[in-house]
Design a protein around this motif. Structure first.
Motif, PDB file in Angstrom:
ATOM      1  N   SER A  73      39.682 -61.856  23.329  1.00 44.54           N
ATOM      2  CA  SER A  73      38.877 -62.192  22.152  1.00 44.54           C
ATOM      3  C   SER A  73      37.439 -61.745  22.368  1.00 44.54           C
ATOM      4  O   SER A  73      36.967 -61.645  23.502  1.00 44.54           O
ATOM      5  N   GLU A  74      36.773 -61.478  21.254  1.00 48.64           N
ATOM      6  CA  GLU A  74      35.358 -61.126  21.279  1.00 48.64           C
ATOM      7  C   GLU A  74      34.759 -61.471  19.927  1.00 48.64           C
ATOM      8  O   GLU A  74      35.269 -61.047  18.890  1.00 48.64           O
ATOM      9  N   ASP A  77      37.184 -62.608  17.285  1.00 47.73           N
ATOM     10  CA  ASP A  77      38.275 -61.721  16.879  1.00 47.73           C
ATOM     11  C   ASP A  77      39.254 -61.511  18.030  1.00 47.73           C
ATOM     12  O   ASP A  77      38.865 -61.475  19.201  1.00 47.73           O
ATOM     13  N   LYS A  79      42.370 -59.176  19.916  1.00 41.99           N
ATOM     14  CA  LYS A  79      42.830 -57.808  20.100  1.00 41.99           C
ATOM     15  C   LYS A  79      43.792 -57.797  21.283  1.00 41.99           C
ATOM     16  O   LYS A  79      43.856 -58.761  22.049  1.00 41.99           O
ATOM     17  N   TYR A 224      41.494 -60.301  13.397  1.00 38.06           N
ATOM     18  CA  TYR A 224      41.954 -59.330  14.382  1.00 38.06           C
ATOM     19  C   TYR A 224      41.036 -58.123  14.323  1.00 38.06           C
ATOM     20  O   TYR A 224      40.817 -57.552  13.254  1.00 38.06           O
ATOM     21  N   CYS A 226      38.497 -55.080  16.969  1.00 43.88           N
ATOM     22  CA  CYS A 226      37.944 -54.616  18.239  1.00 43.88           C
ATOM     23  C   CYS A 226      36.498 -54.196  18.031  1.00 43.88           C
ATOM     24  O   CYS A 226      36.152 -53.591  17.015  1.00 43.88           O
ATOM     25  N   HIS A 227      35.643 -54.515  19.000  1.00 49.03           N
ATOM     26  CA  HIS A 227      34.216 -54.211  18.900  1.00 49.03           C
ATOM     27  C   HIS A 227      33.790 -53.200  19.973  1.00 49.03           C
ATOM     28  O   HIS A 227      32.678 -53.265  20.490  1.00 49.03           O
ATOM     29  N   CYS A 228      34.700 -52.280  20.288  1.00 42.40           N
ATOM     30  CA  CYS A 228      34.382 -51.316  21.343  1.00 42.40           C
ATOM     31  C   CYS A 228      33.197 -50.429  20.969  1.00 42.40           C
ATOM     32  O   CYS A 228      32.498 -49.904  21.845  1.00 42.40           O
ATOM     33  N   CYS A 258      39.659 -46.390  23.813  1.00 44.86           N
ATOM     34  CA  CYS A 258      39.779 -47.845  23.947  1.00 44.86           C
ATOM     35  C   CYS A 258      41.258 -48.224  24.026  1.00 44.86           C
ATOM     36  O   CYS A 258      42.043 -47.881  23.137  1.00 44.86           O
ATOM     37  N   TYR A 260      42.481 -51.121  23.635  1.00 42.97           N
ATOM     38  CA  TYR A 260      42.815 -52.168  22.668  1.00 42.97           C
ATOM     39  C   TYR A 260      43.067 -51.637  21.262  1.00 42.97           C
ATOM     40  O   TYR A 260      44.002 -52.053  20.594  1.00 42.97           O
ATOM     41  N   CYS A 261      42.226 -50.729  20.800  1.00 44.40           N
ATOM     42  CA  CYS A 261      42.374 -50.264  19.414  1.00 44.40           C
ATOM     43  C   CYS A 261      42.747 -48.798  19.298  1.00 44.40           C
ATOM     44  O   CYS A 261      43.029 -48.304  18.201  1.00 44.40           O
TER      45      CYS A 261
END
Length: 282
Positions: A73-74, A77, A79, A224, A226-228, A258, A260-261
């Motif tokens: 989580s971040e 959100d 992921k 849901y 991602c904040h990459c 990334c 995650y996404c």
């Protein structure tokens, strides 16, 4: 809350997030089932964090074909991803073989960053590989919580139709009679996800738990994402200017993706110059 606040029940619907994750990573139905269950556990962990700035990482590491499962989580959100998104096994009694995909030898690990000096790290051994039993064991061994966990997903040729779970916690004042009744109620949720295609979680909560001296609270949204994009500059800068330039010189560009996404970032010579222009790295 049930039985005059002697037990707590969490009903979790991660259908939309599970769809996004499985589509992003082009997961096989088996990988999607494992991922959906882990995402449900992650949603539960996330809902129990006190502050939006708190974060967690869930790692399910078994000896099965799926490899490791990561949920994180971040900023509130969720992921996640699985190591082997295309893993597959024959059906087991007509069902996706999650147990053997995950494996029963390994660990479930939860890392919580609560803004303290050191993160909290809890872990326990896998007991079955179906993730539900494994997380119930984790709650007992690592956090001292007696619980019952039901995780379920309904997957067709068109993808995930429903995914979620129910987690029941017996609070300190719960007696054997309360635990017995709750265990009996939980037997109804072997096909929870199919039930979710026919009625809302609010309806399920009211029908199965509403008569048990229950107080039902409003649903909280699960988001849901991602904040990459907020981290990528820092990641490249951590390489140092010289190493970044060497990679560009050798490969034509520095590329970062990334897990995650699946988003990919590409830095050419001009981008590297601009990134380090105001920095102190040499």
């Amino acid at each position: 809350m049930c039985f005059d606040k002697k037990a707590r029940v969490s009903l979790i619907d991660v259908t939309e997030g599970a769809r996004k994750g499985t589509q992003t990573h082009d997961m096989s139905p088996l990988a999607a089932a494992c991922y959906a269950r882990a995402l449900t556990v992650g949603a539960y962990i996330n809902a129990n964090l006190k502050n939006k700035s708190d974060r967690f990482n869930l790692i399910i590491e078994g000896n099965g074909v799926i490899g490791k499962i990561y949920i994180a989580s971040e900023d509130g959100d969720l992921k996640g991803f699985v190591e082997e998104p295309h893993a597959d096994l024959p059906l087991n009694n007509g069902k996706l073989d999650v147990e053997n995909a995950v494996g029963s030898v390994g660990e479930i690990i939860v890392v919580k960053d609560l803004g303290l000096k050191e993160p909290y790290i809890g872990r326990s051994n896998l007991v079955s590989g179906n993730i539900a039993d494994d997380y119930a064991e984790y709650l007992l061994k690592s956090e001292g919580i007696h619980s019952a966990v039901a995780l379920s997903e309904y997957i067709t040729k068109d993808g995930i139709q429903a995914a979620g779970g129910i987690i029941v916690e017996a609070l300190p004042d719960a007696g054997e009679d309360v635990i017995f009744i709750l265990e009996d109620v939980m037997t109804y949720f072997t096909s929870l996800s199919k039930m979710m295609t026919e009625r809302s979680m609010e309806d399920i909560a009211d029908f199965y738990f509403g008569h048990l001296k229950a107080e039902i609270f409003p649903a909280e949204p699960i988001t849901y994402g991602c904040h990459c994009d907020k981290k990528i500059v820092g990641i490249v800068r951590s390489l140092g200017k010289k190493e970044a330039e060497d990679i560009v010189r050798e490969q034509g560009a520095l590329e970062v993706s990334c897990d995650y996404c699946g988003r990919k970032y590409r830095f050419d010579e001009k981008a590297i110059d601009a990134l380090f222009k105001n920095g102190k790295d040499n």
